[in-house]
Write a protein that holds these residues in place. Structure first.
Motif, short mmCIF file in Angstrom:
data_model
loop_
_atom_site.label_atom_id
_atom_site.label_comp_id
_atom_site.label_asym_id
_atom_site.label_seq_id
_atom_site.Cartn_x
_atom_site.Cartn_y
_atom_site.Cartn_z
N PHE A 160 0.98 -1.18 0.05
CA PHE A 160 -0.14 -0.15 0.14
C PHE A 160 0.75 1.28 0.04
N GLY A 161 0.35 2.27 -0.78
CA GLY A 161 0.97 3.48 -0.81
C GLY A 161 0.84 4.63 0.19
N ALA A 162 1.50 5.45 0.72
CA ALA A 162 1.17 6.31 1.72
C ALA A 162 1.95 7.68 1.56
N VAL A 197 -0.82 4.64 -7.61
CA VAL A 197 -1.98 3.67 -7.46
C VAL A 197 -2.71 3.76 -8.80
N ALA A 198 -3.06 4.95 -9.70
CA ALA A 198 -3.44 4.80 -10.79
C ALA A 198 -2.61 4.06 -11.96
N ALA A 199 -1.20 3.93 -11.52
CA ALA A 199 -0.35 3.22 -12.65
C ALA A 199 -0.29 1.97 -12.38
N GLY A 200 -0.71 1.53 -11.11
CA GLY A 200 -0.65 0.07 -10.69
C GLY A 200 0.73 -0.22 -10.15
N THR A 201 1.43 0.75 -9.86
CA THR A 201 2.71 0.76 -8.72
C THR A 201 2.38 0.05 -7.55
N VAL A 202 1.48 0.46 -6.79
CA VAL A 202 1.25 -0.09 -5.49
C VAL A 202 -0.13 -0.92 -5.76
N ASP A 203 -0.56 -1.67 -4.97
CA ASP A 203 -2.10 -2.39 -4.82
C ASP A 203 -3.06 -1.34 -4.32
N TYR A 204 -2.79 -0.65 -3.41
CA TYR A 204 -3.80 0.23 -2.85
C TYR A 204 -3.22 1.18 -2.12
N ALA A 205 -3.92 2.30 -1.85
CA ALA A 205 -3.61 3.36 -0.84
C ALA A 205 -4.48 3.93 -0.12
#
Length: 326
Positions: A160-162, A197-205
């Protein structure tokens, strides 16, 4: 018996003292004497930045001086705080901070280069917004239950991104409540996180409602749930975490204004008066409701109490989730 000369001297001294007591400090009379700067620890597009720019417009009307907003993202807000504390402490530099810089950092870092309850003096709270769990448009996760089910089946493989320490702890809180193991990926602010997140680099945020609603409406993100006790009026189709199958998960971001603690009391009080007045305007309430947030009111004393309670809350979460101190 006192002489006529001594009586005259006493009377003159009394009049001078009375005049001094009834005259406001010169600095307060001349304040503000030049443009006021708002220093924001996140980039453009964040809820903190949005709040700063709204309050800047309203304060400019009240103070009769230009108010500029300067974004200083990065280093967990340390750069922005350093800039505020290094500026002349005369009220012309205001820190527009968030739960991350004003509370979470105190719980997450072993040693901070500043003390948010000692080095900074509160003006007022500005707003509160619930966090949202978001994914990219092409993700296989259709709802929060699907995301959590996948995370349970693949411990340590979902990330997850933060964009701040505050969102990091929200992620750890989700891990604790949902009993999953996901990996934190740090970013510099809400804008960079949303892009990843939009690019799919992380699963969720995790992101505040003010930063992701328009992106979701444009199809760049999908909101799975809002971490609040009720749905957001501006996004009524988004379920709460409890409705999405995760009761007990609530998380909010908030924004508040502070100045360097060395700022004279007169200037601090004047700024607090203006900020509090803005937070109580009907226009301010309408502005935040359109964004899915709500204004927070209360002066310096209320903000300090709120801040201390938040620090205690996040320290408990750090301990419960066994988050390593940085």
């Amino acid at each position: 018996m006192p002489t006529r000369r001594s009586l005259a001297g006493t009377l003159a001294a009394s009049l001078l003292a009375l005049g001094a007591a009834s005259t406001p400090p010169v600095l307060a009379q001349d304040f503000p004497s030049r443009p006021i700067k708002f220093v924001v620890p996140f980039g453009p597009g964040s809820g903190t930045d949005t709040s700063a720019r709204y309050f800047a417009r309203k304060l400019q009307e009240l103070a009769g001086q230009a108010v500029v907003v300067e974004n200083r993202p990065g280093a967990n807000g340390f750069l922005a705080v350093k800039q505020v504390l290094s500026a002349p402490p005369d009220g012309h530099t205001v820190f527009i901070g968030s739960n991350s810089t004003l509370a979470v950092n105190a719980a997450l870092f072993r040693q901070l280069p500043y003390d948010p309850t000692v080095d900074l003096a509160p003006l007022t709270m500005m707003m509160r917004a619930p966090a949202m769990v978001v994914v990219g448009p092409d993700t296989p996760y259709r709802d929060l239950a699907g995301l959590l089910s996948h995370a349970r089946a693949h411990p340590g493989k979902v990330n997850f991104g933060a964009g701040s320490a505050g969102y990091q702890l929200m992620g750890e809180l989700l891990n604790d409540v949902a009993r999953v193991q996901t990996v934190h990926v740090p970013f510099k602010g809400a804008g960079e996180t949303a892009t990843a997140v939009a690019a799919g680099t992380v699963d969720y945020a995790f992101a505040e409602v003010t930063a992701v609603q328009e992106l979701a409406r444009g199809g760049r993100l999908r909101i799975l749930a809002v971490a609040a006790d009720r749905r957001v009026p501006s996004s009524p189709e988004v379920p709460t975490a409890a409705e999405a199958g995760l009761p007990g998960f609530e998380a909010y971001t908030w924004v508040g204004a502070m100045v360097a603690a060395r700022t004279p009391a007169a200037e601090t009080a004047k700024l607090a008066e203006w900020f509090t007045a803005i937070s109580r305007m009907d226009e301010t309430r309408a502005f935040y409701e359109r964004l899915g947030a709500s204004p927070m009111t209360g002066g310096p004393a209320q903000m300090r109490d709120f801040q201390k309670n938040e620090i205690a809350l996040w320290k408990r979460i750090v301990s419960q989730a066994k988050v390593p101190l940085q």
